[in-house]
Scaffold this motif. Structure first.
Motif, PDB file in Angstrom:
ATOM      1  N   ALA A 174      15.375   0.155  -4.234  1.00  0.00           N
ATOM      2  CA  ALA A 174      16.024  -0.176  -5.606  1.00  0.00           C
ATOM      3  C   ALA A 174      14.901  -0.198  -6.648  1.00  0.00           C
ATOM      4  O   ALA A 174      14.736   0.292  -7.501  1.00  0.00           O
ATOM      5  N   ASP A 175      13.696  -1.064  -5.381  1.00  0.00           N
ATOM      6  CA  ASP A 175      12.808  -0.822  -6.654  1.00  0.00           C
ATOM      7  C   ASP A 175      11.156  -0.489  -5.632  1.00  0.00           C
ATOM      8  O   ASP A 175      10.733  -1.012  -5.433  1.00  0.00           O
ATOM      9  N   PRO A 176      10.968   0.772  -6.301  1.00  0.00           N
ATOM     10  CA  PRO A 176      10.266   1.070  -5.634  1.00  0.00           C
ATOM     11  C   PRO A 176       8.544   0.285  -5.739  1.00  0.00           C
ATOM     12  O   PRO A 176       7.697   0.848  -4.699  1.00  0.00           O
ATOM     13  N   LYS A 177       8.376  -0.277  -6.916  1.00  0.00           N
ATOM     14  CA  LYS A 177       6.818  -1.227  -6.993  1.00  0.00           C
ATOM     15  C   LYS A 177       7.132  -2.583  -6.127  1.00  0.00           C
ATOM     16  O   LYS A 177       6.362  -2.151  -5.385  1.00  0.00           O
ATOM     17  N   ALA A 178       8.098  -3.195  -5.590  1.00  0.00           N
ATOM     18  CA  ALA A 178       7.962  -4.029  -4.608  1.00  0.00           C
ATOM     19  C   ALA A 178       8.184  -3.782  -3.885  1.00  0.00           C
ATOM     20  O   ALA A 178       7.643  -4.607  -3.062  1.00  0.00           O
ATOM     21  N   VAL A 179       8.770  -2.396  -3.146  1.00  0.00           N
ATOM     22  CA  VAL A 179       9.072  -2.143  -1.793  1.00  0.00           C
ATOM     23  C   VAL A 179       7.656  -1.484  -1.158  1.00  0.00           C
ATOM     24  O   VAL A 179       7.025  -2.489  -0.527  1.00  0.00           O
ATOM     25  N   THR A 180       7.050  -0.941  -1.910  1.00  0.00           N
ATOM     26  CA  THR A 180       5.931  -0.935  -2.468  1.00  0.00           C
ATOM     27  C   THR A 180       4.280  -1.810  -1.674  1.00  0.00           C
ATOM     28  O   THR A 180       3.866  -1.589  -0.731  1.00  0.00           O
ATOM     29  N   GLN A 181       5.024  -2.978  -2.259  1.00  0.00           N
ATOM     30  CA  GLN A 181       3.570  -3.804  -2.624  1.00  0.00           C
ATOM     31  C   GLN A 181       4.519  -4.569  -1.481  1.00  0.00           C
ATOM     32  O   GLN A 181       3.019  -4.982  -0.268  1.00  0.00           O
ATOM     33  N   HIS A 182       5.489  -4.903  -0.461  1.00  0.00           N
ATOM     34  CA  HIS A 182       5.860  -5.209   0.228  1.00  0.00           C
ATOM     35  C   HIS A 182       5.669  -4.650   1.620  1.00  0.00           C
ATOM     36  O   HIS A 182       4.664  -5.090   2.558  1.00  0.00           O
ATOM     37  N   LEU A 183       5.608  -3.227   1.757  1.00  0.00           N
ATOM     38  CA  LEU A 183       5.262  -2.603   2.592  1.00  0.00           C
ATOM     39  C   LEU A 183       3.666  -2.760   3.252  1.00  0.00           C
ATOM     40  O   LEU A 183       4.047  -2.463   4.232  1.00  0.00           O
ATOM     41  N   LEU A 184       2.688  -2.656   2.449  1.00  0.00           N
ATOM     42  CA  LEU A 184       1.765  -2.248   2.059  1.00  0.00           C
ATOM     43  C   LEU A 184       0.901  -3.411   3.188  1.00  0.00           C
ATOM     44  O   LEU A 184       0.229  -3.024   2.892  1.00  0.00           O
ATOM     45  N   SER A 185       1.555  -4.891   3.046  1.00  0.00           N
ATOM     46  CA  SER A 185       0.934  -5.434   3.028  1.00  0.00           C
ATOM     47  C   SER A 185       1.393  -6.065   4.683  1.00  0.00           C
ATOM     48  O   SER A 185       0.515  -6.933   5.073  1.00  0.00           O
ATOM     49  N   VAL A 186       2.142  -4.682   5.065  1.00  0.00           N
ATOM     50  CA  VAL A 186       2.143  -4.848   6.159  1.00  0.00           C
ATOM     51  C   VAL A 186       1.331  -4.965   7.163  1.00  0.00           C
ATOM     52  O   VAL A 186       0.008  -3.468   6.817  1.00  0.00           O
ATOM     53  N   PRO A 187       0.471  -5.531   8.386  1.00  0.00           N
ATOM     54  CA  PRO A 187      -1.336  -5.008   9.091  1.00  0.00           C
ATOM     55  C   PRO A 187      -0.803  -3.997   9.605  1.00  0.00           C
ATOM     56  O   PRO A 187      -1.968  -2.736   9.718  1.00  0.00           O
ATOM     57  N   ASN A 188       0.308  -4.108  10.114  1.00  0.00           N
ATOM     58  CA  ASN A 188      -0.396  -2.575  11.003  1.00  0.00           C
ATOM     59  C   ASN A 188       0.500  -1.648  10.898  1.00  0.00           C
ATOM     60  O   ASN A 188       2.171  -1.004  10.260  1.00  0.00           O
ATOM     61  N   LYS A 189      -0.143  -0.565   9.562  1.00  0.00           N
ATOM     62  CA  LYS A 189       0.400   0.548   9.269  1.00  0.00           C
ATOM     63  C   LYS A 189       1.430   1.393  10.394  1.00  0.00           C
ATOM     64  O   LYS A 189       2.769   2.133  10.220  1.00  0.00           O
ATOM     65  N   ASP A 190       0.992   1.535  11.229  1.00  0.00           N
ATOM     66  CA  ASP A 190       2.088   2.332  11.976  1.00  0.00           C
ATOM     67  C   ASP A 190       3.686   2.309  12.507  1.00  0.00           C
ATOM     68  O   ASP A 190       4.196   2.139  12.217  1.00  0.00           O
ATOM     69  N   ASP A 191       3.826   0.362  11.743  1.00  0.00           N
ATOM     70  CA  ASP A 191       4.685   0.333  12.129  1.00  0.00           C
ATOM     71  C   ASP A 191       5.935   0.636  10.966  1.00  0.00           C
ATOM     72  O   ASP A 191       7.299   0.650  11.574  1.00  0.00           O
ATOM     73  N   LEU A 192       5.326   1.060   9.918  1.00  0.00           N
ATOM     74  CA  LEU A 192       6.439   1.713   9.227  1.00  0.00           C
ATOM     75  C   LEU A 192       6.820   3.328   9.101  1.00  0.00           C
ATOM     76  O   LEU A 192       7.749   3.814   8.282  1.00  0.00           O
ATOM     77  N   ALA A 193       6.200   3.298  10.180  1.00  0.00           N
ATOM     78  CA  ALA A 193       6.262   5.016  10.699  1.00  0.00           C
ATOM     79  C   ALA A 193       7.821   5.332  11.128  1.00  0.00           C
ATOM     80  O   ALA A 193       7.998   5.899  10.691  1.00  0.00           O
ATOM     81  N   ARG A 194       9.274   4.428  11.095  1.00  0.00           N
ATOM     82  CA  ARG A 194      10.167   4.383  11.524  1.00  0.00           C
ATOM     83  C   ARG A 194      11.036   3.556  10.588  1.00  0.00           C
ATOM     84  O   ARG A 194      12.299   3.005  10.900  1.00  0.00           O
TER      85      ARG A 194
END
Length: 221
Positions: A55-75
């Motif tokens: 719903a909010d791309p900026k907030a979603v991007t900010q929160h997801l990019l804060s994840v230390p291991n970006k490979d976790d975003l692959a799912r």
């Protein structure tokens, strides 16, 4: 996939109910999550597939990019809304498993949830024209980076950009699968990339050093 878990992240009760009904036909465990922050606070979130209504791309991007291991975003399967464009999610494109345009059917979202996994991405076709039309930030100039690769590694990188799997690359280059895995690891290390999707996106953005073919085709891998 009856033993797989799926998290549905949305503030829309109607969308959540529809997604849950569709996804339960395939997956064994489906849970509702109200926000990205709540998802990231769930202890085992990275082990589940997450269908995320952005719903909010900026907030979603900010929160997801804060994840230390970006490979976790692959799912993660991101669902775009009607007023959004691919540009709103540019920074997440190298990491998320899928970006689904507005109007995607429930069956297609269900299928995307079945397909996403590390090393496999589903992106709208206009992503690639966007990447080719705008410069991408890089830690150093792309031509200099590509000069770090051997001729065979450049061959492998071009096939990665075409969406080829390791098995397909091995067959095309007449070598073993294990040899290709070694080349892919070397490419990621030299280019300072975290995964093959990032390397492919870099490849298609480059027309330097006589490797114009690297930017001509892109597909999921």
């Amino acid at each position: 996939m009856q033993d797989a878990k799926v998290s549905i992240v949305s503030d829309s009760a109607i969308l959540t109910a529809a997604l849950e009904q569709s996804i339960r036909t395939t997956f064994g465990s489906v849970r509702r999550v109200s926000s990205v922050l709540e998802l990231l606070r769930t202890p085992d979130w990275q082990l589940a597939i997450s269908v995320l209504d952005a719903a909010d791309p900026k907030a979603v991007t900010q929160h997801l990019l804060s994840v230390p291991n970006k490979d976790d975003l692959a799912r993660i399967v991101l669902l775009m809304r009607a007023n959004q464009t691919v540009c709103d999610f540019r920074d997440l494109l190298p990491f998320v498993g899928a970006l689904m345009p507005n109007g995607t059917s429930l069956d297609e979202i269900n299928l995307a949830a079945q397909l996403v996994r590390p090393g496999f991405s589903l992106l709208p076709s206009n992503v690639f024209s966007l990447l080719n039309s705008a410069p991408q930030p890089a830690p150093e100039p792309v031509p200099l980076i590509l000069k770090l690769l051997t001729e065979r590694e450049l061959d492998v990188l071009q096939l990665l950009a075409e969406g080829c799997s390791n098995k397909t690359i091995a067959r095309r280059l007449d070598v073993s699968d294990s040899t290709i895995r070694v080349h892919v690891r070397a490419i990621l290390k030299k280019l300072k990339m975290q995964n093959r999707t990032q390397a492919a996106l870099l490849a298609i953005s480059s027309r330097a050093d006589g490797h114009a073919g690297l930017s001509s085709v892109v597909a999921v891998d």
